[in-house]
Scaffold this motif. Structure first.
Motif, PDB file in Angstrom:
ATOM      1  N   VAL A  60     -34.403  24.236  28.579  1.00  0.00           N
ATOM      2  CA  VAL A  60     -35.433  23.213  28.766  1.00  0.00           C
ATOM      3  C   VAL A  60     -34.783  22.021  29.465  1.00  0.00           C
ATOM      4  O   VAL A  60     -34.033  21.257  28.846  1.00  0.00           O
ATOM      5  CB  VAL A  60     -36.059  22.787  27.421  1.00  0.00           C
ATOM      6  CG1 VAL A  60     -37.124  21.727  27.635  1.00  0.00           C
ATOM      7  CG2 VAL A  60     -36.635  24.001  26.697  1.00  0.00           C
ATOM      8  N   TRP A  61     -35.067  21.876  30.733  1.00  0.00           N
ATOM      9  CA  TRP A  61     -34.492  20.784  31.516  1.00  0.00           C
ATOM     10  C   TRP A  61     -35.235  19.480  31.276  1.00  0.00           C
ATOM     11  O   TRP A  61     -34.657  18.398  31.423  1.00  0.00           O
ATOM     12  CB  TRP A  61     -34.481  21.138  33.006  1.00  0.00           C
ATOM     13  CG  TRP A  61     -33.579  22.290  33.298  1.00  0.00           C
ATOM     14  CD1 TRP A  61     -33.935  23.594  33.505  1.00  0.00           C
ATOM     15  CD2 TRP A  61     -32.157  22.262  33.355  1.00  0.00           C
ATOM     16  NE1 TRP A  61     -32.825  24.379  33.697  1.00  0.00           N
ATOM     17  CE2 TRP A  61     -31.713  23.587  33.614  1.00  0.00           C
ATOM     18  CE3 TRP A  61     -31.187  21.266  33.214  1.00  0.00           C
ATOM     19  CZ2 TRP A  61     -30.371  23.915  33.743  1.00  0.00           C
ATOM     20  CZ3 TRP A  61     -29.854  21.602  33.344  1.00  0.00           C
ATOM     21  CH2 TRP A  61     -29.454  22.906  33.602  1.00  0.00           C
ATOM     22  N   ALA A  62     -36.519  19.572  30.905  1.00  0.00           N
ATOM     23  CA  ALA A  62     -37.340  18.375  30.693  1.00  0.00           C
ATOM     24  C   ALA A  62     -37.146  17.837  29.281  1.00  0.00           C
ATOM     25  O   ALA A  62     -38.101  17.653  28.521  1.00  0.00           O
ATOM     26  CB  ALA A  62     -38.801  18.697  30.965  1.00  0.00           C
ATOM     27  N   ASN A  63     -35.908  17.617  28.909  1.00  0.00           N
ATOM     28  CA  ASN A  63     -35.536  17.046  27.619  1.00  0.00           C
ATOM     29  C   ASN A  63     -34.280  16.227  27.859  1.00  0.00           C
ATOM     30  O   ASN A  63     -33.486  16.544  28.754  1.00  0.00           O
ATOM     31  CB  ASN A  63     -35.249  18.150  26.593  1.00  0.00           C
ATOM     32  CG  ASN A  63     -35.093  17.618  25.184  1.00  0.00           C
ATOM     33  OD1 ASN A  63     -36.068  17.192  24.565  1.00  0.00           O
ATOM     34  ND2 ASN A  63     -33.878  17.616  24.690  1.00  0.00           N
ATOM     35  N   PHE A  64     -34.083  15.176  27.065  1.00  0.00           N
ATOM     36  CA  PHE A  64     -32.849  14.412  27.209  1.00  0.00           C
ATOM     37  C   PHE A  64     -32.067  14.465  25.914  1.00  0.00           C
ATOM     38  O   PHE A  64     -32.561  13.992  24.882  1.00  0.00           O
ATOM     39  CB  PHE A  64     -33.118  12.951  27.569  1.00  0.00           C
ATOM     40  CG  PHE A  64     -31.843  12.189  27.762  1.00  0.00           C
ATOM     41  CD1 PHE A  64     -31.109  12.346  28.919  1.00  0.00           C
ATOM     42  CD2 PHE A  64     -31.354  11.363  26.770  1.00  0.00           C
ATOM     43  CE1 PHE A  64     -29.902  11.674  29.088  1.00  0.00           C
ATOM     44  CE2 PHE A  64     -30.155  10.693  26.920  1.00  0.00           C
ATOM     45  CZ  PHE A  64     -29.434  10.837  28.091  1.00  0.00           C
TER      46      PHE A  64
END
Length: 186
Positions: free
Chosen positions: A164-168
């Motif tokens: 999941v790239w859309a997480n920090f």
């Protein structure tokens, strides 16, 4: 976000990130549930994943485990029909009348930063539950591209599900389950 930062500053070893899970990570985790399956959520924090679970067509029971008293109180006010259990998972899961089957355990526990005893007790409790049935699974994310912990049981296997790239920071979602056909040996 402020609530998470305060809890992190109070006890950094128990919080994996100062930011709550993103909606994309929550969605990636909850997609693994399946209709009518009971869910245990471990380390719910601010409830980002809990709220996503409640938006799905989940018809099984939801039990949320949170060790932090303030976060548990916050969750009780926010999560409606879910049962919120305050305390460490390994200490409190035995108090339940039964372990459902099928079951998905969704975990946000920061295994890499837990103390040795807490880490081993939590892992053992999870593995004990998973070994009870091939219909039970752990869904866990990490900020690394390797499994969250070593499952020291030969019948349990990790499988990488997605990144999941859309997480920090970006997260990898993993599944741990008993191999189908494997006999339980505890």
């Amino acid at each position: 976000m402020i609530r998470m930062l305060r809890r992190f500053l109070a006890n950094p070893g128990m919080i994996g990130s100062v930011t709550p899970s993103s909606p994309a990570l929550a969605e990636a985790m909850t997609q693994q549930i399946g209709k009518g399956v009971a869910v245990f959520e471990i380390g719910a924090g601010t409830g980002a994943i809990t709220r996503c679970i409640q938006k799905t067509a989940l018809s099984g029971p939801l039990v949320v485990f949170e060790q932090d008293h303030l976060m548990a109180e916050y969750l009780r006010l926010r999560v409606g029909h879910a049962k919120v259990v305050e305390g460490f998972f390994h200490d409190t899961v035995g108090d339940l009348s039964e372990i459902p089957d099928p079951l998905v355990i969704l975990s946000s526990v920061p295994f890499k930063s837990l103390s040795g005893k807490l880490h081993s007790n939590t892992v053992e409790a999870i593995c004990h539950i998973l070994l009870g049935s091939p219909n039970r699974r752990l869904i866990q994310y990490t900020y690394f591209d390797r499994p969250p912990f070593i499952a020291r049981h030969r019948n349990l296997r990790w499988r990488r599900l997605t990144r999941v790239w859309a997480n920090f920071p970006p997260a990898t979602v993993w599944e741990l389950r008993r191999e189908t056909g494997a006999a339980t040996k505890e």
